[in-house]
Write an enzyme that holds these catalytic residues in place. Sequence first.
Site, mmCIF file in Angstrom:
data_model
loop_
_atom_site.group_PDB
_atom_site.id
_atom_site.type_symbol
_atom_site.label_atom_id
_atom_site.label_comp_id
_atom_site.label_asym_id
_atom_site.label_seq_id
_atom_site.Cartn_x
_atom_site.Cartn_y
_atom_site.Cartn_z
ATOM 1 N N ASP A 47 50.608 -24.205 58.124
ATOM 2 C CA ASP A 47 49.849 -24.135 59.373
ATOM 3 C C ASP A 47 50.711 -23.669 60.549
ATOM 4 O O ASP A 47 50.763 -24.322 61.601
ATOM 5 C CB ASP A 47 49.235 -25.505 59.706
ATOM 6 C CG ASP A 47 48.508 -26.133 58.532
ATOM 7 O OD1 ASP A 47 47.959 -25.389 57.709
ATOM 8 O OD2 ASP A 47 48.506 -27.375 58.437
ATOM 9 N N GLU A 215 37.826 -23.729 58.686
ATOM 10 C CA GLU A 215 38.774 -24.515 59.461
ATOM 11 C C GLU A 215 39.819 -23.555 60.027
ATOM 12 O O GLU A 215 39.751 -22.344 59.814
ATOM 13 C CB GLU A 215 39.437 -25.594 58.601
ATOM 14 C CG GLU A 215 40.343 -25.074 57.524
ATOM 15 C CD GLU A 215 41.208 -26.173 56.909
ATOM 16 O OE1 GLU A 215 40.968 -27.352 57.196
ATOM 17 O OE2 GLU A 215 42.135 -25.835 56.157
#
Length: 346
Positions: A47, A215
Amino acid sequence: MKKKSVFILAAMALPALSMLACRSTAANDAGRDNVYNNPVIARSVPDPTVIRDSDGTFYLYGTEDTRNIPVYKSYDLVNWTFVGTAFTDESRPAWDGDHSLWAPEIRYIDGKYVLYYSWAKWGDEWESNVGVAVSASPCGPFKDLGCLIDANAPDINVKNSIDQFYIEDSGKHYLFWGSFSGIYVVELESDGLSVKRNADGIPVFKKQVCGNAFEAVNIYKKGKYYYLFASVGSCCNGANSTYMTVAGRSENILGPYVDKSGKDMLDNGYEVIIRGNGNWAGPGHNSIIQTDDSGQEWILYHGYKRSEADKGRVVLLDKLQWSEDGWPYVEGNVPSTESVRPVIDR
């Protein structure tokens, strides 16, 4: 809630450093001559989020597979050096009990570095919130200011309140967030540290912009369009991960975002930007798009090298290109193995 962190500290063997200064340990040397090889960080740093400082240095932060949020720096987007962690065990957030630090997002706002982070507990979709911390330096130390988005608050009420993204547009400050329970947006105060609310304490604005397939929202403005990048599929199953980077676009930052056929992202429409192949699995959760000194655009994201999936989600870099009809893509829609380097003037 999907699992964001695999905690492979023993395998990683990275030193635990406080952030009193930008102290360096070698990360990796991914390039040679005018080309580089993926991954650009060969350790698990899921991420990724990246900011370029005023002196031209890039800083990258990731989910805490290295405890307390690892911080790397680079002068060329290719060679990255580990400089420590955003928090220490002493300064680590402690509100709402024992959670994990996922999916940081870094910005420079009003003369300070603002680090948004997901504060979540695996296995409980309602134990997921967005916190915020600040520092005078991109290396920290970061001071935690606590909860920004509370999944359980009646005026929020969004499970899996993680994967936040900050953006300014037309004088307004927005926070987008969400993970497989819709992508939502609220307006923030101008310092980026609190939700903008009316006299009754209710957010002045809240809207859903994407459906439940997505997401890791990330928005990039180019020309008349806002491009909403997101990820679909399973992120964290090693070589079996189905994660992909996808996008839709809109002429309004608040949507509607649609695919090439006009299908709304609220109805789970999207275009694939990067998918896995024989070498790579699960390429997704990209950082904000970076521009080199020649104007070329670059996308950093994580993925598994299939032959070394036990190393976790490493960091990949690819040039973002644009089709004649104005849609982003990377060459072949898959991660590269070797490419020409970004142009950085130093």
